[in-house]
Scaffold this motif. Structure first.
Motif, PDB file in Angstrom:
ATOM      1  N   THR A  65      44.809  15.089  48.820  1.00 61.50           N
ATOM      2  CA  THR A  65      43.887  15.807  49.755  1.00 61.50           C
ATOM      3  C   THR A  65      42.439  15.167  49.849  1.00 61.50           C
ATOM      4  OG1 THR A  65      44.999  17.990  48.877  1.00 61.50           O
ATOM      5  CG2 THR A  65      42.869  18.183  50.238  1.00 61.50           C
ATOM      6  N   MET A  66      42.142  14.771  48.646  1.00 59.07           N
ATOM      7  CA  MET A  66      40.469  14.026  48.474  1.00 59.07           C
ATOM      8  C   MET A  66      40.742  12.862  49.274  1.00 59.07           C
ATOM      9  SD  MET A  66      37.451  14.793  47.591  1.00 59.07           S
ATOM     10  CE  MET A  66      36.077  14.055  47.045  1.00 59.07           C
ATOM     11  N   GLY A  72      41.525  14.019  39.649  1.00 59.70           N
ATOM     12  CA  GLY A  72      42.232  13.845  40.940  1.00 59.70           C
ATOM     13  C   GLY A  72      41.152  13.665  42.026  1.00 59.70           C
ATOM     14  N   CYS A  73      40.015  14.250  42.131  1.00 65.38           N
ATOM     15  CA  CYS A  73      39.170  13.910  43.233  1.00 65.38           C
ATOM     16  C   CYS A  73      38.585  12.503  43.185  1.00 65.38           C
ATOM     17  CB  CYS A  73      37.992  15.040  43.088  1.00 65.38           C
ATOM     18  SG  CYS A  73      38.488  16.751  43.785  1.00 65.38           S
ATOM     19  N   TRP A  83      45.268  17.091  44.366  1.00 65.87           N
ATOM     20  CA  TRP A  83      43.696  16.863  44.442  1.00 65.87           C
ATOM     21  C   TRP A  83      43.741  15.587  44.976  1.00 65.87           C
ATOM     22  CZ3 TRP A  83      41.874  21.244  44.826  1.00 65.87           C
ATOM     23  CH2 TRP A  83      42.057  22.204  44.099  1.00 65.87           C
ATOM     24  N   TYR A 115      47.262  17.381  39.750  1.00 69.26           N
ATOM     25  CA  TYR A 115      46.551  16.099  40.049  1.00 69.26           C
ATOM     26  C   TYR A 115      47.056  15.492  41.231  1.00 69.26           C
ATOM     27  CZ  TYR A 115      46.298  10.981  39.769  1.00 69.26           C
ATOM     28  OH  TYR A 115      46.193   9.613  39.986  1.00 69.26           O
ATOM     29  N   SER A 158      42.477  18.445  36.230  1.00 70.53           N
ATOM     30  CA  SER A 158      42.921  17.782  37.020  1.00 70.53           C
ATOM     31  C   SER A 158      42.051  17.768  38.419  1.00 70.53           C
ATOM     32  CB  SER A 158      44.047  18.736  37.648  1.00 70.53           C
ATOM     33  OG  SER A 158      43.784  19.812  38.215  1.00 70.53           O
ATOM     34  N   PHE A 159      40.988  18.644  38.834  1.00 67.29           N
ATOM     35  CA  PHE A 159      40.159  18.702  39.829  1.00 67.29           C
ATOM     36  C   PHE A 159      39.195  17.420  39.658  1.00 67.29           C
ATOM     37  CE2 PHE A 159      36.229  19.770  42.173  1.00 67.29           C
ATOM     38  CZ  PHE A 159      36.895  20.057  43.323  1.00 67.29           C
ATOM     39  N   SER A 172      43.619  27.935  43.662  1.00 70.35           N
ATOM     40  CA  SER A 172      44.551  27.284  42.755  1.00 70.35           C
ATOM     41  C   SER A 172      44.549  28.178  41.345  1.00 70.35           C
ATOM     42  CB  SER A 172      44.489  26.057  42.516  1.00 70.35           C
ATOM     43  OG  SER A 172      44.452  25.093  43.681  1.00 70.35           O
ATOM     44  N   LEU A 177      37.864  21.077  49.640  1.00 65.06           N
ATOM     45  CA  LEU A 177      38.571  21.308  48.560  1.00 65.06           C
ATOM     46  C   LEU A 177      38.181  22.557  47.685  1.00 65.06           C
ATOM     47  CD1 LEU A 177      39.220  18.156  49.183  1.00 65.06           C
ATOM     48  CD2 LEU A 177      39.562  17.947  46.942  1.00 65.06           C
ATOM     49  N   THR A 218      40.308  25.472  48.206  1.00 67.83           N
ATOM     50  CA  THR A 218      41.752  25.134  47.776  1.00 67.83           C
ATOM     51  C   THR A 218      41.873  25.559  46.052  1.00 67.83           C
ATOM     52  OG1 THR A 218      42.177  23.639  49.294  1.00 67.83           O
ATOM     53  CG2 THR A 218      43.641  23.660  47.395  1.00 67.83           C
ATOM     54  N   LEU A 219      40.523  24.986  45.551  1.00 67.93           N
ATOM     55  CA  LEU A 219      40.448  25.028  44.041  1.00 67.93           C
ATOM     56  C   LEU A 219      40.172  26.714  43.519  1.00 67.93           C
ATOM     57  CD1 LEU A 219      39.361  23.934  41.244  1.00 67.93           C
ATOM     58  CD2 LEU A 219      36.890  24.066  42.073  1.00 67.93           C
TER      59      LEU A 219
END
Length: 330
Positions: free
Chosen positions: A217-218, A124-125, A214, A211, A120-121, A263, A256, A259-260
């Protein structure tokens, strides 16, 4: 280096205080429950013909304390057992040590949680960067909409939907357990393939749930960095777009990382519903079963492990961020 070690020592002390608080809360929660389980077990053993001394000793082994002692003595005994790594004996697993039961379940939570988080990181990023750069186009709007939708879906709704579509309706993915029961466990292609296919639905659920967060936020972080002076200066100096985007990505992804790391702990705690929906025998499923079976030693051990995971993730997040971005150490 000295400052780093001092900060690490302070974080570890705060983490130990948090674990101690949760262990204390769990102990007194068990005592506050209707029908003290220690007393109930003691009376059950005595009624079954067991001598009182032996029944008291068995209760002490199972719960880590003897319910006929004064509460402060029970509490100190419980902490003493905990310091020696003794989490007690499971009631629902026929006297198996709680540490062994938890140790068997942890890999089946770590595997899907970390796989889903990394997937997802990355996706999503990447989508967040595209959504920010093309925020005035239709593709950027669609990406932002997909992120908003996925961020608002409850975990159990998404898990049930995936299980219905891919198992019940189309029958293309297996459901329940970690592998096919007809395949012997081992490092064989058949077993590893079966483990991978059984993990697809839980991993997809974790990945889709994270997803949206991320991406949004990104997107926000990239949009903020795009307006910085150094990006405008790089553009005026004629630096290639690919190089400018590398500058943007490197600066936008820094917030991020915290946050990672956080998470990881939150997804461990969120595994309860997802593992229950897919009947996946991880730590969350174990916690639910221990509550249903009134297996208090196992429940306390699972709570404690989830707490330790969250505390460790928080410490790693803060320490890694100071390494990645030296400005926070000033």
């Amino acid at each position: 280096m000295k400052g780093f070690l001092l900060r690490l020592a302070a974080k570890l002390a705060a983490g130990l205080a948090m674990v101690f608080t949760v262990a204390t809360f769990t102990f007194f929660l068990v005592h506050a429950l209707p029908g003290n389980p220690g007393d109930a077990a003691y009376e059950s053993y005595v009624l079954g013909g067991m001598p009182p001394e032996l029944a008291r000793a068995k209760v002490a082994v199972v719960y880590g304390f003897t319910s006929h002692e004064p509460l402060p003595d029970q509490y100190l005994g419980y902490l003493g057992q905990l310091l020696h790594g003794n989490l007690g004996v499971s009631i629902s697993y026929s006297g198996v040590p709680v540490a062994d039961v938890i140790r068997a379940a942890v890999p089946w939570t770590v595997l899907p949680v970390l796989s889903g988080l990394v997937l997802s990181f990355l996706v999503g990023c990447t989508a967040g960067v595209v959504a920010a750069v093309r925020r005035n186009s239709r593709s950027g709007g669609l990406l932002s909409l997909s992120g908003s939708l996925m961020a608002g879906v409850p975990s159990f709704v998404l898990a049930l939907l995936l299980a219905f579509l891919f198992h019940t309706l189309w029958n293309v993915l297996p459901y329940g357990d970690t592998s096919d029961v007809t395949i012997a466990p081992g490092f064989t292609p058949e077993y590893l393939g079966s483990v991978a296919t059984h993990a697809v639905l839980p991993v997809a659920t974790y990945a889709l749930l994270a997803y949206g967060g991320w991406l949004l936020t990104m997107k926000s972080s990239v949009a903020s960095v795009l307006g910085d002076d150094f990006i405008l200066a790089a553009e005026l100096r004629g630096i290639a777009p690919a190089t400018r985007m590398r500058y943007v990505g490197r600066n936008a992804v820094l917030p991020l990382f915290t946050t990672l790391a956080l998470s990881v702990g939150h997804m461990f705690a969120g595994s309860v519903l997802i593992e229950d929906v897919f009947d996946y025998p991880g730590l969350g499923n174990l916690l639910l079963k221990s509550i249903g079976n009134r297996d208090y030693p196992l429940m306390g051990g699972a709570f404690l492990l989830i707490t330790v995971t969250i505390v460790v993730a928080n410490i790693l997040a803060e320490m890694l961020y100071s390494v990645i971005d030296p400005r926070v150490r000033r």
